[in-house]
Design a protein around this motif. Structure first.
Motif, PDB file in Angstrom:
ATOM      1  N   ARG A  81       0.854  -1.185   0.000  1.00 44.22           N
ATOM      2  CA  ARG A  81       0.000   0.000   0.000  1.00 44.22           C
ATOM      3  C   ARG A  81       0.893   1.239   0.000  1.00 44.22           C
ATOM      4  O   ARG A  81       1.457   1.632   1.021  1.00 44.22           O
ATOM      5  N   GLU A  82       1.066   1.790  -1.189  1.00 45.35           N
ATOM      6  CA  GLU A  82       1.913   2.980  -1.373  1.00 45.35           C
ATOM      7  C   GLU A  82       3.315   2.754  -0.811  1.00 45.35           C
ATOM      8  O   GLU A  82       3.914   3.644  -0.197  1.00 45.35           O
ATOM      9  N   ASP A  83       3.832   1.565  -1.027  1.00 49.99           N
ATOM     10  CA  ASP A  83       5.196   1.243  -0.583  1.00 49.99           C
ATOM     11  C   ASP A  83       6.204   1.634  -1.648  1.00 49.99           C
ATOM     12  O   ASP A  83       5.949   1.518  -2.854  1.00 49.99           O
ATOM     13  N   ASN A  84       7.365   2.099  -1.176  1.00 47.22           N
ATOM     14  CA  ASN A  84       8.447   2.412  -2.096  1.00 47.22           C
ATOM     15  C   ASN A  84       8.949   1.123  -2.730  1.00 47.22           C
ATOM     16  O   ASN A  84       9.091   0.104  -2.063  1.00 47.22           O
ATOM     17  N   MET A  85       9.230   1.149  -4.041  1.00 44.47           N
ATOM     18  CA  MET A  85       9.623  -0.071  -4.746  1.00 44.47           C
ATOM     19  C   MET A  85      10.946  -0.638  -4.247  1.00 44.47           C
ATOM     20  O   MET A  85      11.166  -1.855  -4.317  1.00 44.47           O
ATOM     21  N   VAL A  86      11.819   0.198  -3.718  1.00 41.59           N
ATOM     22  CA  VAL A  86      13.063  -0.317  -3.131  1.00 41.59           C
ATOM     23  C   VAL A  86      12.728  -1.221  -1.950  1.00 41.59           C
ATOM     24  O   VAL A  86      13.287  -2.313  -1.804  1.00 41.59           O
ATOM     25  N   ASP A  87      11.788  -0.772  -1.111  1.00 41.76           N
ATOM     26  CA  ASP A  87      11.353  -1.580   0.029  1.00 41.76           C
ATOM     27  C   ASP A  87      10.607  -2.828  -0.443  1.00 41.76           C
ATOM     28  O   ASP A  87      10.727  -3.907   0.163  1.00 41.76           O
ATOM     29  N   VAL A  88       9.864  -2.678  -1.531  1.00 38.41           N
ATOM     30  CA  VAL A  88       9.141  -3.820  -2.084  1.00 38.41           C
ATOM     31  C   VAL A  88      10.100  -4.926  -2.489  1.00 38.41           C
ATOM     32  O   VAL A  88       9.866  -6.113  -2.207  1.00 38.41           O
ATOM     33  N   PHE A  89      11.188  -4.568  -3.139  1.00 40.50           N
ATOM     34  CA  PHE A  89      12.152  -5.583  -3.574  1.00 40.50           C
ATOM     35  C   PHE A  89      12.889  -6.214  -2.380  1.00 40.50           C
ATOM     36  O   PHE A  89      13.279  -7.383  -2.433  1.00 40.50           O
ATOM     37  N   THR A  90      13.049  -5.446  -1.321  1.00 38.59           N
ATOM     38  CA  THR A  90      13.640  -6.020  -0.106  1.00 38.59           C
ATOM     39  C   THR A  90      12.717  -7.096   0.461  1.00 38.59           C
ATOM     40  O   THR A  90      13.165  -8.177   0.853  1.00 38.59           O
ATOM     41  N   ILE A  91      11.423  -6.807   0.460  1.00 35.49           N
ATOM     42  CA  ILE A  91      10.430  -7.767   0.948  1.00 35.49           C
ATOM     43  C   ILE A  91      10.368  -8.987   0.033  1.00 35.49           C
ATOM     44  O   ILE A  91      10.315 -10.139   0.496  1.00 35.49           O
ATOM     45  N   LEU A  92      10.387  -8.749  -1.279  1.00 36.42           N
ATOM     46  CA  LEU A  92      10.342  -9.860  -2.238  1.00 36.42           C
ATOM     47  C   LEU A  92      11.568 -10.754  -2.113  1.00 36.42           C
ATOM     48  O   LEU A  92      11.485 -11.975  -2.255  1.00 36.42           O
ATOM     49  N   SER A  93      12.707 -10.145  -1.847  1.00 34.90           N
ATOM     50  CA  SER A  93      13.943 -10.910  -1.681  1.00 34.90           C
ATOM     51  C   SER A  93      13.839 -11.874  -0.506  1.00 34.90           C
ATOM     52  O   SER A  93      14.251 -13.035  -0.596  1.00 34.90           O
ATOM     53  N   LYS A  94      13.280 -11.395   0.605  1.00 35.64           N
ATOM     54  CA  LYS A  94      13.106 -12.245   1.785  1.00 35.64           C
ATOM     55  C   LYS A  94      12.026 -13.299   1.560  1.00 35.64           C
ATOM     56  O   LYS A  94      12.167 -14.459   1.964  1.00 35.64           O
ATOM     57  N   HIS A  95      10.940 -12.870   0.915  1.00 36.38           N
ATOM     58  CA  HIS A  95       9.818 -13.776   0.703  1.00 36.38           C
ATOM     59  C   HIS A  95      10.223 -14.975  -0.154  1.00 36.38           C
ATOM     60  O   HIS A  95       9.887 -16.128   0.167  1.00 36.38           O
ATOM     61  N   TYR A  96      10.931 -14.705  -1.237  1.00 34.95           N
ATOM     62  CA  TYR A  96      11.296 -15.769  -2.173  1.00 34.95           C
ATOM     63  C   TYR A  96      12.703 -16.315  -1.957  1.00 34.95           C
ATOM     64  O   TYR A  96      13.132 -17.211  -2.680  1.00 34.95           O
ATOM     65  N   LYS A  97      13.393 -15.766  -0.971  1.00 39.69           N
ATOM     66  CA  LYS A  97      14.780 -16.174  -0.709  1.00 39.69           C
ATOM     67  C   LYS A  97      15.620 -16.091  -1.985  1.00 39.69           C
ATOM     68  O   LYS A  97      16.329 -17.021  -2.357  1.00 39.69           O
ATOM     69  N   LYS A  98      15.490 -14.965  -2.610  1.00 43.73           N
ATOM     70  CA  LYS A  98      16.174 -14.731  -3.878  1.00 43.73           C
ATOM     71  C   LYS A  98      16.919 -13.390  -3.802  1.00 43.73           C
ATOM     72  O   LYS A  98      16.360 -12.382  -3.353  1.00 43.73           O
ATOM     73  N   GLU A  99      18.168 -13.383  -4.222  1.00 39.23           N
ATOM     74  CA  GLU A  99      18.949 -12.141  -4.199  1.00 39.23           C
ATOM     75  C   GLU A  99      18.494 -11.228  -5.334  1.00 39.23           C
ATOM     76  O   GLU A  99      18.470 -11.632  -6.505  1.00 39.23           O
ATOM     77  N   ILE A 100      18.123 -10.002  -4.967  1.00 41.65           N
ATOM     78  CA  ILE A 100      17.681  -9.013  -5.951  1.00 41.65           C
ATOM     79  C   ILE A 100      18.613  -7.808  -5.871  1.00 41.65           C
ATOM     80  O   ILE A 100      18.727  -7.156  -4.834  1.00 41.65           O
ATOM     81  N   ILE A 101      19.260  -7.503  -6.973  1.00 42.62           N
ATOM     82  CA  ILE A 101      20.239  -6.415  -7.029  1.00 42.62           C
ATOM     83  C   ILE A 101      19.657  -5.264  -7.854  1.00 42.62           C
ATOM     84  O   ILE A 101      19.251  -5.454  -9.007  1.00 42.62           O
ATOM     85  N   ALA A 133      18.322   2.214 -12.127  1.00 41.71           N
ATOM     86  CA  ALA A 133      16.925   1.772 -12.042  1.00 41.71           C
ATOM     87  C   ALA A 133      15.985   2.905 -11.656  1.00 41.71           C
ATOM     88  O   ALA A 133      14.817   2.922 -12.033  1.00 41.71           O
ATOM     89  N   ASN A 134      16.479   3.860 -10.853  1.00 43.29           N
ATOM     90  CA  ASN A 134      15.678   5.029 -10.476  1.00 43.29           C
ATOM     91  C   ASN A 134      14.350   4.623  -9.829  1.00 43.29           C
ATOM     92  O   ASN A 134      13.269   5.011 -10.267  1.00 43.29           O
ATOM     93  N   LEU A 135      14.435   3.820  -8.752  1.00 46.55           N
ATOM     94  CA  LEU A 135      13.231   3.305  -8.103  1.00 46.55           C
ATOM     95  C   LEU A 135      12.777   4.125  -6.906  1.00 46.55           C
ATOM     96  O   LEU A 135      11.707   3.873  -6.349  1.00 46.55           O
ATOM     97  N   GLU A 136      13.580   5.115  -6.492  1.00 42.82           N
ATOM     98  CA  GLU A 136      13.268   5.849  -5.269  1.00 42.82           C
ATOM     99  C   GLU A 136      11.912   6.539  -5.313  1.00 42.82           C
ATOM    100  O   GLU A 136      11.260   6.733  -4.283  1.00 42.82           O
ATOM    101  N   LYS A 137      11.464   6.917  -6.485  1.00 46.13           N
ATOM    102  CA  LYS A 137      10.194   7.621  -6.607  1.00 46.13           C
ATOM    103  C   LYS A 137       9.042   6.701  -7.013  1.00 46.13           C
ATOM    104  O   LYS A 137       7.924   7.164  -7.240  1.00 46.13           O
ATOM    105  N   CYS A 138       9.315   5.417  -7.101  1.00 50.21           N
ATOM    106  CA  CYS A 138       8.280   4.462  -7.508  1.00 50.21           C
ATOM    107  C   CYS A 138       7.438   4.047  -6.310  1.00 50.21           C
ATOM    108  O   CYS A 138       7.970   3.584  -5.288  1.00 50.21           O
ATOM    109  N   GLY A 139       6.133   4.220  -6.412  1.00 47.19           N
ATOM    110  CA  GLY A 139       5.227   3.754  -5.377  1.00 47.19           C
ATOM    111  C   GLY A 139       4.470   2.517  -5.861  1.00 47.19           C
ATOM    112  O   GLY A 139       4.124   2.418  -7.041  1.00 47.19           O
ATOM    113  N   VAL A 140       4.200   1.578  -4.939  1.00 45.62           N
ATOM    114  CA  VAL A 140       3.540   0.324  -5.318  1.00 45.62           C
ATOM    115  C   VAL A 140       2.319   0.097  -4.439  1.00 45.62           C
ATOM    116  O   VAL A 140       2.417   0.091  -3.207  1.00 45.62           O
TER     117      VAL A 140
END
Length: 335
Positions: A265-285, A290-297
């Motif tokens: 809910r209006e999460d920053n995409m950088v934080d989203v990828f951190t969560i996805l990395s933990k959820h799937y146990k997959k390294e995301i670089i 990428a310019n994700l700081e302004k991306c909302g999800v």
């Protein structure tokens, strides 16, 4: 009392003198009867393995298949009458236990005796097996219940060693719903620290050098050497390089690996990828370009694969990414 019942009593050593005489007379009527009785007695010796099972009664077991014996005897009588010339003789025919009859009887005895033995054996070993057990989850989650009633969900690529009634060793990620027991604490040992509880819900991610602990319900005590941290509902700690950081959890996806549901809910995409990395146990670089700081999800996923989520982000955020050597490289976006 017919001969079937007398044989049943013979197996349980309950015959009287009159019944033993009847057995001897029956044996003299046909040699096949003698052979059949010996075979039946040998089969019945299986019951010796149940001598500690006080509720077992040989007579009761025998009565379960008495009708089968009678049916076979009638069949044998009819066949004998068909093979013999007509006669006006009205004597009661001798009951003969043929080998075919014996096989059917043996099968019934084996099933009855074997089932009771299996139940007794399982009950006897239940406590021991559950107190010294290893659980390993490779490519899928594993749910199980310990002997004390505690419910555990083990994440993929994780393991638990049970070292006592309420003591385990964890490597990887697991969710716990611990049964309450005021007389004995529940202890979880990890590569970094240990958790002590009396009855509560919490989730742990225990790696070689780090530990993450989130309390869903109740109270938990985390111990690391001489240091002790108390946590209650909503508390979260992260332990890195023996440094304990305690905070109130605001990550609504902290147990997404268990629920298979991700909510943003209006999460920053950088934080989203951190969560996805933990959820799937997959390294995301994330590349600098990428310019994700302004991306909302703002979206949600249920039982979605990482590939499906990445594909959605390519549509909604113009995401470009590469997967190489098992790692995800986020290259750019339209944010």
């Amino acid at each position: 009392m017919n001969i079937d019942q007398i044989i049943g009593k013979l197996l349980s050593s309950e015959t009287n003198d009159e019944e033993r005489i009847a057995i001897e007379n029956w044996k003299k009527e046909a040699e096949e009867n003698v052979k059949a009785l010996k075979e039946i007695q040998q089969i019945a010796k299986i019951g010796d393995t149940l001598k500690d099972y006080q509720d077992f009664n040989t007579n009761s077991a025998w009565s379960n298949f008495e009708e089968k014996i009678e049916s076979q005897a009638v069949t044998h009588k009819l066949k004998t009458e068909q093979d013999q010339p007509s006669s006006t003789q009205t004597d009661t025919p001798t009951k003969v236990f043929t080998i075919a009859n014996l096989i059917k009887i043996a099968a019934v005895i084996a099933i009855v005796f074997g089932a009771i033995f299996a139940i007794k054996n399982d009950v006897g070993n239940l406590s021991k097996s559950n107190q010294q057990q290893s659980y390993v989850s490779n490519e899928s989650q594993l749910d199980f219940i310990l002997n004390d009633g505690s419910q555990i969900t083990l994440d993929k690529k994780s393991s638990i060693d049970v070292n006592g009634r309420r003591k385990i060793k964890l490597k990887g990620r697991s969710h716990f719903d611990i049964a309450k027991d005021k007389t004995q604490q529940f202890v979880v040992d990890m590569p970094v620290g240990r958790v002590v509880v009396l009855g509560t819900q919490f989730t742990i991610d225990a790696k070689k050098n780090t530990t993450e602990l989130y309390v869903i319900e109740g109270k938990v005590r985390y111990e690391l050497g001489e240091r002790t941290v108390l946590l209650t509902k909503g508390d979260y700690i992260s332990v890195v390089d023996n440094d304990i950081v305690k905070s109130t959890n605001h990550n609504k996806n902290i147990i997404s690996w268990k629920t298979n549901k991700l909510v943003f809910r209006e999460d920053n995409m950088v934080d989203v990828f951190t969560i996805l990395s933990k959820h799937y146990k997959k390294e995301i670089i994330i590349e600098k370009s990428a310019n994700l700081e302004k991306c909302g999800v703002t979206t949600s996923f249920v039982k979605a694969s990482l590939q499906e989520i990445l594909n959605e982000f390519t549509i909604t955020h113009g995401l470009k990414y590469l997967i190489k050597n098992g790692k995800v490289f986020v290259v750019s976006s339209n944010c």
